[in-house]
Design a protein around this motif. Structure first.
Motif, mmCIF file in Angstrom:
data_model
loop_
_atom_site.group_PDB
_atom_site.id
_atom_site.type_symbol
_atom_site.label_atom_id
_atom_site.label_comp_id
_atom_site.label_asym_id
_atom_site.label_seq_id
_atom_site.Cartn_x
_atom_site.Cartn_y
_atom_site.Cartn_z
ATOM 1 N N TRP A 333 41.363 -33.914 59.492
ATOM 2 C CA TRP A 333 41.202 -33.109 60.709
ATOM 3 C C TRP A 333 40.366 -33.888 61.736
ATOM 4 C CZ3 TRP A 333 37.171 -28.625 61.045
ATOM 5 C CH2 TRP A 333 37.227 -28.036 62.323
ATOM 6 N N ASP A 401 46.915 -31.323 59.527
ATOM 7 C CA ASP A 401 46.540 -31.431 60.943
ATOM 8 C C ASP A 401 47.511 -32.292 61.744
ATOM 9 O OD1 ASP A 401 43.865 -30.002 61.725
ATOM 10 O OD2 ASP A 401 43.689 -30.625 59.641
ATOM 11 N N TRP A 490 43.855 -22.255 65.229
ATOM 12 C CA TRP A 490 45.082 -22.665 65.921
ATOM 13 C C TRP A 490 45.233 -21.886 67.227
ATOM 14 C CZ3 TRP A 490 49.180 -25.704 66.732
ATOM 15 C CH2 TRP A 490 50.315 -25.156 67.345
ATOM 16 N N ARG A 495 42.190 -26.254 66.572
ATOM 17 C CA ARG A 495 42.863 -27.081 65.578
ATOM 18 C C ARG A 495 44.346 -27.076 65.930
ATOM 19 N NH1 ARG A 495 40.327 -27.122 59.514
ATOM 20 N NH2 ARG A 495 41.515 -28.877 58.715
#
Ligand SMILES: [Zn+2]
Length: 499
Positions: A333, A401, A490, A495
């Motif tokens: 990530w 990711d 998200w 992310r």
């Protein structure tokens, strides 16, 4: 010679040339030569077995944030350099929280006294100083109905049952049912939760219920299956069971970790990158051979085989060994965050993280569109039976990711073999690894990434945020993300591909 005869001759010649052209390999001969040399280098003599021995036996379990993990990263840089790559280095990132297990103690003190084999769950908060003493309440498998029936008093310690796990689906189920059980445990005011081991014969493993790099909501321990069943039988016989639990876990602030990154620069389009990765970190009870030392060694040896074959592909190959995977895919990530400026140039990410069971194909992260190119790339090894590709997507390893960024990802799909029983357990050790199988997987990985990097066209485009969101819903990945707290990240754009 009349005109009709001449035409017939030309037609025959044309037909012959067409047949010859059709028989010619799709890839230029030089690329096929390179593939054969890569396979020979991967399967022939090399440092793969010795590398894995050093990583597992001499460095051992390597939890992120520990000195062992630091040694592992330094070792990997050296191993990459010995493999002959152009560059090898570490890239630092910050783990938000550090955690390690203290001297865990669990005992039954009434109606009969006996010690219980147990380990702390990872990311479990410590119990109060001096430990907890409380009544044990059996909440069965932890369904709502069972909680309603058991009606645990505030401050009690809960015992949650499990089934013995044997398949990939069982393993995912063990993770999937935990969040709802923890919700109910917190709501009931329980002081701690004891989870019955899903493996038999006293086997303990480092389980985790929080994947966001945060300290969990309640103190939790994993209890040897046979001990847990004895406690459950005492309760079923109508006895009041008192237990004492001491989890003096150490929780600390942010700690620096590092991914290991090595490169073979591309000869024509060095700015375009194909990534091959595996996580280097492990849990600490065993030595992380199946999860994921064997595949970390594979990544290093795939680089060696490509260098040894003299096969410098069109695009750059980057080999990455992640840290922080077990804490919630944190190394990969952070890598994606740090490399945001070049994500358009990342052509594909290929990941290995399922132990030593035979590779049967790749999970394409919802990208059926990349399968034709992949089949073309793997054509030289079609007879290996590694072409059962699937267009599914799941949450659980370092492709996640990249997938959220719209980059094509391939995760090796492996037969279960000996993975589940030893998963995160004290028995995840070098003796479980079949080196011959690992060499075949190394050749497969090297052929895959070389082929993607050499291919004239990209295997597929980078998806837009809208396309990624459609993929998440189509594959059901959105529900997995909701269950483990990723969906909010998200939605907020913290992310995944930026709006
Ligand atoms: Zn793993």
């Amino acid at each position: 010679m009349n005109a009709k005869n001449l035409l017939a001759r030309w037609l025959r010649l044309f037909l012959l040339v067409s047949l010859l052209l059709a028989a010619w390999p799709v890839q230029p001969q030089s690329s096929n030569d390179a593939v054969q040399k890569i396979i020979a280098a991967a399967l022939g003599p090399g440092p793969l077995a010795e590398n894995l021995r050093q990583l597992t036996d001499e460095i051992g379990g390597r939890m992120s944030g520990t000195p062992a993990m630091r040694r592992a990263a330094e070792w990997a840089v050296t191993a990459f350099r010995q493999a002959g790559v152009d560059t090898a280095r570490t890239e630092p990132f910050t783990l938000p929280t550090s955690w390690s297990e203290g001297a865990t103690r669990l005992e039954v003190i009434a109606p009969v006294a006996f010690p219980v084999q147990a380990v702390s769950l990872a990311w479990s908060p410590p119990t109060p100083a001096g430990g907890l003493e409380a009544d044990l309440v059996d909440v069965g498998m932890g369904t709502e109905a069972e909680f309603a029936r058991a009606r645990p008093a505030r401050g009690s310690i809960l015992l949650v049952h499990s089934q013995v796990i044997r398949t990939w689906a069982d393993l995912f189920d063990e993770y999937n049912r935990a969040p709802a059980i923890l919700d109910q445990a917190v709501a009931s005011g329980a002081a701690a939760v004891l989870w019955m081991s899903s493996r038999e014969q006293g086997l303990l493993y480092r389980h985790i219920h929080n994947f966001l790099g945060q300290i969990d909501r309640l103190p939790q321990a994993l209890v040897a299956r046979e001990d847990a069943q004895r406690m459950a039988r005492l309760l079923a016989a109508g006895r009041r069971v008192r237990v004492r639990l001491d989890l003096p876990n150490r929780v600390g602030g942010p700690v620096e970790e590092r991914n290991v990154v090595a490169e073979i620069r591309g000869r024509e389009r060095p700015e375009e990158i194909v990534l091959l990765g595996a996580h280097l970190d492990s849990w600490d009870l065993g030595t992380g051979a199946l999860d994921n030392g064997c595949n970390a060694a594979l990544v290093i040896d795939a680089a060696r085989a490509i260098v040894a074959a003299g096969a410098r592909p069109r695009r750059t190959l980057r080999f990455v060994l992640w840290s922080g995977e077990e804490q919630g895919l944190i190394g990969s990530w952070q890598y994606v965050q740090q490399h945001r400026a070049e994500l358009d140039q990342i052509v594909a990410y290929v990941n290995f993280d399922e132990g030593i069971g035979r590779v049967v194909g790749y999970s394409l992260g919802g990208r059926a569109d990349i399968e034709p190119a992949l089949r073309e790339i793997l054509q030289p090894i079609e007879s290996w039976g590694a072409n059962a590709h699937t267009a599914d997507a799941f949450l659980g390893t370092d492709n996640f990711d990249f997938l959220l960024e719209g980059i094509p990802t391939l995760v090796a799909t492996q037969e279960e073999h000996n993975y589940i029983t030893n998963y995160h357990a004290s028995s995840d050790t070098l003796d479980k690894i079949d080196i011959r199988e690992l060499k075949l997987h190394t050749a497969l990985a090297a052929v895959t990434v070389y082929g993607i990097a050499e291919r004239e066209q990209r295997i597929g485009p980078r998806l837009t945020r809208g396309e990624v969101e459609a993929l998440l819903r189509r594959t059901g990945l959105d529900q997995q993300m909701q269950r483990f707290g990723f969906w909010l990240l998200w939605e907020r754009g913290e992310r995944g591909r930026q709006p």
